[in-house]
Design an enzyme around this catalytic site. Structure first.
Site, PDB file in Angstrom:
ATOM      1  N   GLY A   1      70.378  50.329  47.007  1.00 52.50           N
ATOM      2  CA  GLY A   1      69.042  50.761  46.576  1.00 52.50           C
ATOM      3  C   GLY A   1      68.884  50.575  45.081  1.00 52.50           C
ATOM      4  O   GLY A   1      68.269  51.381  44.386  1.00 52.50           O
TER       5      GLY A   1
ATOM      6  N   GLY B   1      65.255  50.495  43.224  1.00 53.53           N
ATOM      7  CA  GLY B   1      64.348  51.634  43.272  1.00 53.53           C
ATOM      8  C   GLY B   1      64.190  52.307  41.915  1.00 53.53           C
ATOM      9  O   GLY B   1      64.695  51.825  40.899  1.00 53.53           O
ATOM     10  N   GLN B   2      63.482  53.437  41.936  1.00 51.42           N
ATOM     11  CA  GLN B   2      63.156  54.136  40.675  1.00 51.42           C
ATOM     12  C   GLN B   2      64.417  54.544  39.923  1.00 51.42           C
ATOM     13  O   GLN B   2      64.532  54.313  38.724  1.00 51.42           O
ATOM     14  CB  GLN B   2      62.300  55.377  40.964  1.00 51.42           C
TER      15      GLN B   2
ATOM     16  N   ASP C   1      70.147  45.731  47.438  1.00 52.87           N
ATOM     17  CA  ASP C   1      68.914  46.342  47.941  1.00 52.87           C
ATOM     18  C   ASP C   1      68.474  45.546  49.152  1.00 52.87           C
ATOM     19  O   ASP C   1      69.018  44.477  49.433  1.00 52.87           O
ATOM     20  CB  ASP C   1      67.820  46.364  46.842  1.00 52.87           C
ATOM     21  N   ILE C   2      67.485  46.055  49.854  1.00 54.18           N
ATOM     22  CA  ILE C   2      67.006  45.415  51.077  1.00 54.18           C
ATOM     23  C   ILE C   2      66.364  44.057  50.768  1.00 54.18           C
ATOM     24  O   ILE C   2      66.317  43.178  51.619  1.00 54.18           O
ATOM     25  CB  ILE C   2      66.021  46.350  51.836  1.00 54.18           C
ATOM     26  N   ARG C   3      65.875  43.901  49.518  1.00 53.48           N
ATOM     27  CA  ARG C   3      65.390  42.578  49.094  1.00 53.48           C
ATOM     28  C   ARG C   3      65.774  42.334  47.642  1.00 53.48           C
ATOM     29  O   ARG C   3      66.164  43.262  46.939  1.00 53.48           O
ATOM     30  CB  ARG C   3      63.877  42.455  49.280  1.00 53.48           C
TER      31      ARG C   3
ATOM     32  N   ASP D   1      71.139  45.743  53.923  1.00 52.36           N
ATOM     33  CA  ASP D   1      70.449  46.800  54.668  1.00 52.36           C
ATOM     34  C   ASP D   1      71.409  47.989  54.775  1.00 52.36           C
ATOM     35  O   ASP D   1      72.432  47.907  55.457  1.00 52.36           O
ATOM     36  CB  ASP D   1      70.066  46.270  56.058  1.00 52.36           C
TER      37      ASP D   1
ATOM     38  N   TYR E   1      61.622  64.680  54.847  1.00 55.16           N
ATOM     39  CA  TYR E   1      62.517  64.320  53.744  1.00 55.16           C
ATOM     40  C   TYR E   1      63.476  65.471  53.435  1.00 55.16           C
ATOM     41  O   TYR E   1      64.690  65.276  53.322  1.00 55.16           O
ATOM     42  CB  TYR E   1      61.652  63.987  52.528  1.00 55.16           C
TER      43      TYR E   1
ATOM     44  N   LYS F   1      67.541  65.638  53.785  1.00 58.28           N
ATOM     45  CA  LYS F   1      68.423  65.911  52.646  1.00 58.28           C
ATOM     46  C   LYS F   1      69.291  67.142  52.906  1.00 58.28           C
ATOM     47  O   LYS F   1      70.470  67.157  52.572  1.00 58.28           O
ATOM     48  CB  LYS F   1      67.601  66.086  51.362  1.00 58.28           C
TER      49      LYS F   1
END
Ligand code: SER
Length: 312
Positions: free
Chosen positions: A9, A12-13, A35-37, A53, A143, A147
């Protein structure tokens, strides 16, 4: 030391800034981003990158073995607002990705895991202010449920299998480098972008919605800090409360007006208001401060200055 890091990931942010910081701290070739892309040019040129993935166990295992990975930062997740729209997708991503890295560690293929938890593990029945490390936890979002469940599994894998997994309950995170995606605290980033562009902002939370927040630099410091702390200093193996500041949208607007006198804000709360209402307003993070020396630096007005200067 043959430390080799995998960030899942990485685009991401949090992942973007975590990857850049770790690459600065260690040699870039020792930090594998995934990451996934594919990421942007900066990400792709700065060091090794794998399209991965997080839900595919075999694919994660292949990357771990290929790069002789010791430490994994699992930053892939579906955040609170998006997971309310796609409950099963959120649950599957957030849980399966965690099980994949926990099981690789259980099999001795990884030494250490960082897994992010969130203030979303708390719910409407949790004490709202100075929320203690150990308290009532009845999360009301997909979410938050994912978690909280993840926290139980982290502790279980530590106790049963000796897996060295470390975790933080992040508050809302604010950065000028990368946009958040699909969270309830996203307004606190968007407001600065709109302030710079239009000098006005329509907020999806009410004026007095106080939530725990943190500037990204502090969050990155905490993330690397807990991973580098001596193993026996990590006394909590579900997840540590972590706190820096608490504010509401009106207080951010006031802070922006120190630099842009006529900045205008209006309020049109949507479904995210209910999510925010279920979360704490402030967090007691004494355990993190005592156990592994956590300390935040950036407060609201300083953050506002940094955000506005860098977005301009
Ligand atoms: N910032 C996150 C969200 O809003 C909380 O962990 O979903």
């Amino acid at each position: 030391m043959k430390k080799r890091i995998l960030i899942i990931g990485a685009c991401g942010q949090i992942g973007t800034e975590l990857t850049a910081t770790l690459r600065k701290q260690y040699a870039p070739h020792k930090v594998i981003a995934s990451d996934i892309r594919e990421g942007d040019a900066d990400m792709m040129q700065a060091g090794p990158f794998e399209v991965l993935d997080a839900m595919d166990y075999d694919a994660v295992q292949d990357v771990v073995i290929k790069h002789e990975i010791t430490d994994v930062y699992l930053m892939a997740a579906m955040l609170s607002a998006t997971a309310e729209k796609f409950p099963m997708r959120g649950w599957n991503l957030n849980m399966n990705s965690l099980f994949n890295v926990l099981n690789l560690a259980k099999e001795g293929k990884i030494d250490k895991i960082f897994w992010p938890s969130s203030i979303a593990v708390f719910g409407p029945t949790t004490p709202k202010t100075e929320t203690p490390q150990r308290t009532v936890m009845e999360p009301s979002t997909v979410y938050g449920i994912s978690k909280q469940t993840g926290e139980r599994w982290c502790e279980y894998y530590f106790n049963k299998y000796g897996v060295d997994v470390r975790s933080i309950r992040y508050p809302g995170l604010i950065s000028y480098k990368t946009l958040p995606g699909g969270g309830t605290t996203d307004y606190a980033v968007d407001i600065y972008h709109k302030a710079v562009k239009h000098n006005k902002y329509i907020c999806f939370l009410n004026a007095d919605t106080t939530l725990p927040m943190m500037f990204m630099d502090d969050a990155i410091k905490a993330t690397i800090g807990i991973m580098e702390a001596p193993q026996d200093s990590i006394k909590i193996r579900n997840s540590y409360n972590l706190s820096a500041m608490s504010f509401n949208p009106e207080e951010v607007a006031t802070s922006i007006r120190r630099y842009q006198k006529d900045f205008a804000i209006s309020y049109e709360p949507d479904f995210r208001q209910a999510i925010a209402n279920s979360w704490p307003q402030s967090i007691d993070d004494t355990s993190a401060r005592e156990d592994w020396g956590w300390k935040h630096e950036v407060e609201l007005d300083e953050m506002t200055k940094i955000m506005l200067e860098n977005l301009k």
